[in-house]
Design a protein around this motif. Structure first.
Motif, PDB file in Angstrom:
ATOM      1  N   ALA A 116      82.241  81.961  30.825  1.00 35.40           N
ATOM      2  CA  ALA A 116      82.036  80.547  30.443  1.00 35.40           C
ATOM      3  C   ALA A 116      83.023  79.612  31.127  1.00 35.40           C
ATOM      4  O   ALA A 116      83.167  78.472  30.709  1.00 35.40           O
ATOM      5  N   GLY A 117      83.651  80.081  32.188  1.00 33.70           N
ATOM      6  CA  GLY A 117      84.610  79.242  32.886  1.00 33.70           C
ATOM      7  C   GLY A 117      84.004  78.403  33.993  1.00 33.70           C
ATOM      8  O   GLY A 117      84.637  77.476  34.500  1.00 33.70           O
ATOM      9  N   GLN A 118      82.776  78.725  34.398  1.00 32.63           N
ATOM     10  CA  GLN A 118      82.102  77.984  35.461  1.00 32.63           C
ATOM     11  C   GLN A 118      80.723  77.542  34.983  1.00 32.63           C
ATOM     12  O   GLN A 118      79.944  78.345  34.475  1.00 32.63           O
ATOM     13  N   LEU A 119      80.431  76.274  35.131  1.00 32.72           N
ATOM     14  CA  LEU A 119      79.142  75.733  34.730  1.00 32.72           C
ATOM     15  C   LEU A 119      78.119  75.946  35.829  1.00 32.72           C
ATOM     16  O   LEU A 119      78.373  75.675  36.999  1.00 32.72           O
ATOM     17  N   TYR A 120      76.944  76.431  35.456  1.00 32.14           N
ATOM     18  CA  TYR A 120      75.842  76.572  36.392  1.00 32.14           C
ATOM     19  C   TYR A 120      74.825  75.434  36.228  1.00 32.14           C
ATOM     20  O   TYR A 120      74.460  74.770  37.199  1.00 32.14           O
ATOM     21  N   GLU A 179      80.645  70.604  39.531  1.00 29.38           N
ATOM     22  CA  GLU A 179      80.625  70.624  38.067  1.00 29.38           C
ATOM     23  C   GLU A 179      80.904  69.244  37.481  1.00 29.38           C
ATOM     24  O   GLU A 179      80.253  68.826  36.516  1.00 29.38           O
ATOM     25  N   GLN A 180      81.878  68.549  38.042  1.00 32.66           N
ATOM     26  CA  GLN A 180      82.229  67.237  37.502  1.00 32.66           C
ATOM     27  C   GLN A 180      81.051  66.282  37.573  1.00 32.66           C
ATOM     28  O   GLN A 180      80.739  65.565  36.615  1.00 32.66           O
ATOM     29  N   THR A 181      80.352  66.283  38.704  1.00 38.45           N
ATOM     30  CA  THR A 181      79.173  65.430  38.849  1.00 38.45           C
ATOM     31  C   THR A 181      78.094  65.820  37.865  1.00 38.45           C
ATOM     32  O   THR A 181      77.434  64.963  37.256  1.00 38.45           O
ATOM     33  N   CYS A 182      77.900  67.120  37.667  1.00 35.59           N
ATOM     34  CA  CYS A 182      76.894  67.604  36.737  1.00 35.59           C
ATOM     35  C   CYS A 182      77.186  67.116  35.321  1.00 35.59           C
ATOM     36  O   CYS A 182      76.292  66.623  34.617  1.00 35.59           O
ATOM     37  N   LEU A 183      78.415  67.220  34.888  1.00 37.78           N
ATOM     38  CA  LEU A 183      78.800  66.780  33.553  1.00 37.78           C
ATOM     39  C   LEU A 183      78.625  65.274  33.392  1.00 37.78           C
ATOM     40  O   LEU A 183      78.102  64.799  32.379  1.00 37.78           O
ATOM     41  N   ARG A 184      79.042  64.529  34.409  1.00 33.79           N
ATOM     42  CA  ARG A 184      78.930  63.067  34.339  1.00 33.79           C
ATOM     43  C   ARG A 184      77.463  62.626  34.295  1.00 33.79           C
ATOM     44  O   ARG A 184      77.088  61.742  33.505  1.00 33.79           O
ATOM     45  N   LEU A 185      76.633  63.222  35.144  1.00 36.63           N
ATOM     46  CA  LEU A 185      75.224  62.834  35.170  1.00 36.63           C
ATOM     47  C   LEU A 185      74.517  63.194  33.870  1.00 36.63           C
ATOM     48  O   LEU A 185      73.677  62.433  33.369  1.00 36.63           O
ATOM     49  N   PHE A 186      74.858  64.354  33.329  1.00 31.43           N
ATOM     50  CA  PHE A 186      74.254  64.740  32.053  1.00 31.43           C
ATOM     51  C   PHE A 186      74.647  63.769  30.948  1.00 31.43           C
ATOM     52  O   PHE A 186      73.788  63.303  30.169  1.00 31.43           O
ATOM     53  N   LEU A 187      75.925  63.443  30.817  1.00 32.48           N
ATOM     54  CA  LEU A 187      76.376  62.540  29.753  1.00 32.48           C
ATOM     55  C   LEU A 187      75.781  61.146  29.934  1.00 32.48           C
ATOM     56  O   LEU A 187      75.430  60.477  28.949  1.00 32.48           O
ATOM     57  N   ARG A 188      75.642  60.708  31.185  1.00 30.47           N
ATOM     58  CA  ARG A 188      75.027  59.405  31.442  1.00 30.47           C
ATOM     59  C   ARG A 188      73.548  59.441  31.028  1.00 30.47           C
ATOM     60  O   ARG A 188      73.058  58.486  30.405  1.00 30.47           O
ATOM     61  N   TRP A 189      72.866  60.530  31.349  1.00 28.93           N
ATOM     62  CA  TRP A 189      71.457  60.645  30.950  1.00 28.93           C
ATOM     63  C   TRP A 189      71.331  60.666  29.431  1.00 28.93           C
ATOM     64  O   TRP A 189      70.453  60.007  28.859  1.00 28.93           O
ATOM     65  N   LEU A 190      72.210  61.410  28.753  1.00 27.48           N
ATOM     66  CA  LEU A 190      72.155  61.520  27.302  1.00 27.48           C
ATOM     67  C   LEU A 190      72.303  60.146  26.652  1.00 27.48           C
ATOM     68  O   LEU A 190      71.570  59.811  25.715  1.00 27.48           O
ATOM     69  N   PHE A 245      78.879  77.553  20.951  1.00 28.92           N
ATOM     70  CA  PHE A 245      78.949  77.835  22.391  1.00 28.92           C
ATOM     71  C   PHE A 245      78.688  76.600  23.247  1.00 28.92           C
ATOM     72  O   PHE A 245      79.610  76.083  23.877  1.00 28.92           O
ATOM     73  N   ASP A 246      77.450  76.117  23.281  1.00 33.33           N
ATOM     74  CA  ASP A 246      77.070  75.104  24.272  1.00 33.33           C
ATOM     75  C   ASP A 246      77.955  73.860  24.227  1.00 33.33           C
ATOM     76  O   ASP A 246      78.526  73.454  25.250  1.00 33.33           O
ATOM     77  N   LEU A 247      78.065  73.238  23.070  1.00 29.60           N
ATOM     78  CA  LEU A 247      78.841  71.993  22.987  1.00 29.60           C
ATOM     79  C   LEU A 247      80.331  72.253  23.166  1.00 29.60           C
ATOM     80  O   LEU A 247      81.039  71.453  23.788  1.00 29.60           O
ATOM     81  N   TRP A 248      80.817  73.371  22.623  1.00 34.07           N
ATOM     82  CA  TRP A 248      82.231  73.684  22.776  1.00 34.07           C
ATOM     83  C   TRP A 248      82.583  73.962  24.238  1.00 34.07           C
ATOM     84  O   TRP A 248      83.610  73.500  24.734  1.00 34.07           O
ATOM     85  N   VAL A 249      81.709  74.680  24.932  1.00 36.17           N
ATOM     86  CA  VAL A 249      81.951  74.959  26.350  1.00 36.17           C
ATOM     87  C   VAL A 249      81.882  73.674  27.163  1.00 36.17           C
ATOM     88  O   VAL A 249      82.701  73.445  28.062  1.00 36.17           O
ATOM     89  N   LEU A 250      80.911  72.805  26.858  1.00 37.42           N
ATOM     90  CA  LEU A 250      80.842  71.522  27.565  1.00 37.42           C
ATOM     91  C   LEU A 250      82.114  70.705  27.344  1.00 37.42           C
ATOM     92  O   LEU A 250      82.634  70.085  28.276  1.00 37.42           O
ATOM     93  N   SER A 299      85.089  71.925  26.713  1.00 41.21           N
ATOM     94  CA  SER A 299      86.155  72.599  27.467  1.00 41.21           C
ATOM     95  C   SER A 299      86.039  72.323  28.960  1.00 41.21           C
ATOM     96  O   SER A 299      87.041  72.067  29.640  1.00 41.21           O
ATOM     97  N   LEU A 300      84.825  72.360  29.489  1.00 43.26           N
ATOM     98  CA  LEU A 300      84.618  72.102  30.907  1.00 43.26           C
ATOM     99  C   LEU A 300      84.935  70.648  31.251  1.00 43.26           C
ATOM    100  O   LEU A 300      85.471  70.364  32.331  1.00 43.26           O
TER     101      LEU A 300
END
Length: 374
Positions: free
Chosen positions: A165-169, A202-213, A229-234, A236-237
């Motif tokens: 869970a250290g790398q986001l796919y 990964e950083q772009t992926c997280l930013r785009l997802f949060l912007r979409w949400l 898992f999912d929210l806690w890992v997000l 942490s990432l």
């Protein structure tokens, strides 16, 4: 503009301020999200009337009321008021050290406010409102209990990561008219059955997802092992990638609480409810040989995941390296399974009815004692 709005409670928070306790209530209304701020509240607990003189040593006491109520031993009790929840906690600790009994110090300000108005889930809001974006906002309106049931805007969420869970796919979301996967290192593809948003890192992926949400603005997030898992890992990432994890309405951050005894995590997302499919099915008295998504999906839907290998983690990593579109399809399928299970078993409707009956928050798991006290 003065109006009356019918809505249903989603989340509730409180804040100590220089002018008393403020309550922040987010609700789902007929026309969209509703935010209600209640200001100038006091914290309160009860002591025996005979113990009131001992309160002179508690400088934080704001005032005391009249002995109109009695405890279970039929002895008169007096309400003791504080201008902040912090002062109440300190006073309760002092009374405990002095051996003086007190009652209801553990009831949080939002729950007390709602209980005293017999509000469980449905609410009628009457007052002056302002509209900001999609949200109707009220400050100190009149609130009353109602039987209103909402039509919630829901999104199913699932992530794929490396085995540690250290790398986001990827991050997949599924809902009405939504079939989207944010893929790290993938190519953007628009299709009727699946839309892939290619993200350089990964950083772009997280930013785009949060912007979409924030733009899609759901009331409810559902998933399988969503909180643990999912929210806690997000979260942490996001810390690792220096991204502000703010999935709440008004771009508010999530608030976490960890129970060291049970090693469980709990999350509060202002304005949104995180519903875990496993917890909801257990609360609804479903029983399976295993609560793994594959097992439950086969029992409920007669269908399962797209990957069936015993070493699924390794296979997911291989797909990330060699076949990202196939990984996106797998990720999205998990979201779809959760969505279909929730629809087939009416899990969200169950959560709404449970909240309306007990007064507990939509995402509260367990809580039989709290429900009884409410």
């Amino acid at each position: 503009m003065f109006c009356i709005v019918h809505a249903f409670l989603l989340t509730r928070q409180w804040r100590d301020t220089p002018h008393g306790i403020s309550l922040d209530l987010w609700l789902a209304g007929e026309e969209g999200p509703v935010f209600v701020e209640i200001t100038g509240q006091e914290a309160v607990f009860f002591v025996l009337e005979d113990d009131v003189p001992a309160l002179t040593n508690l400088i934080a006491v704001s005032r005391t009321g009249e002995a109109k109520l009695r405890n279970v031993s039929n002895r008169a009790v007096v309400p003791v008021y504080f201008s902040s929840q912090r002062q109440l906690r300190e006073a309760a600790s002092q009374l405990q050290s002095m051996g003086i009994s007190h009652w209801e110090a553990d009831i949080r300000p939002p729950e007390r406010f709602l209980m005293e108005r017999f509000i469980t889930g449905g609410v009628d809001i009457e007052g002056e409102s302002q509209t900001r974006g999609k949200t109707s906002r009220f400050r100190d309106p009149k609130l009353a209990a109602s039987d209103y049931r909402p039509r919630l805007k829901i999104i199913s969420l699932d992530i794929e990561t490396s085995m540690d869970a250290g790398q986001l796919y990827s991050i997949a979301v599924f809902g009405e008219g939504v079939r989207r996967v944010f893929m790290v290192g993938g190519e953007t593809e628009d299709g009727a059955e699946l839309s892939i948003v290619g993200c350089g890192d990964e950083q772009t992926c997280l930013r785009l997802f949060l912007r979409w949400l924030g733009g899609y603005d759901p009331d409810v997030l559902i998933g399988w092992n969503l909180v643990q898992f999912d929210l806690w890992v997000l979260e942490s990432l996001c810390r690792k990638q220096d991204v502000r994890f703010a999935p709440g309405r008004d771009s508010q951050v999530a608030h976490w609480r960890e129970d060291e005894d049970s090693n469980r995590r709990y999350v509060q997302i202002p304005g949104r409810v995180a519903l875990d499919g496993i917890e909801l099915m257990k609360a609804a008295n479903y029983n399976f040989p295993s609560f793994a998504l594959e097992t439950v999906a086969q029992h409920i839907l007669g269908a399962g995941k797209l990957l069936h290998s015993a070493d699924r983690g390794r296979e997911i990593s291989e797909l990330f390296a060699d076949d990202k579109p196939q990984l996106a399809a797998y990720n999205l399928k998990d979201c779809e399974l959760v969505w279909d299970i929730a629809n087939r078993t009416s899990l969200v409707e169950f959560a709404i009815e449970r909240s309306q009956l007990t007064g507990l928050a939509l995402d509260r798991s367990g809580g039989s004692v709290a429900a009884f006290e409410y």
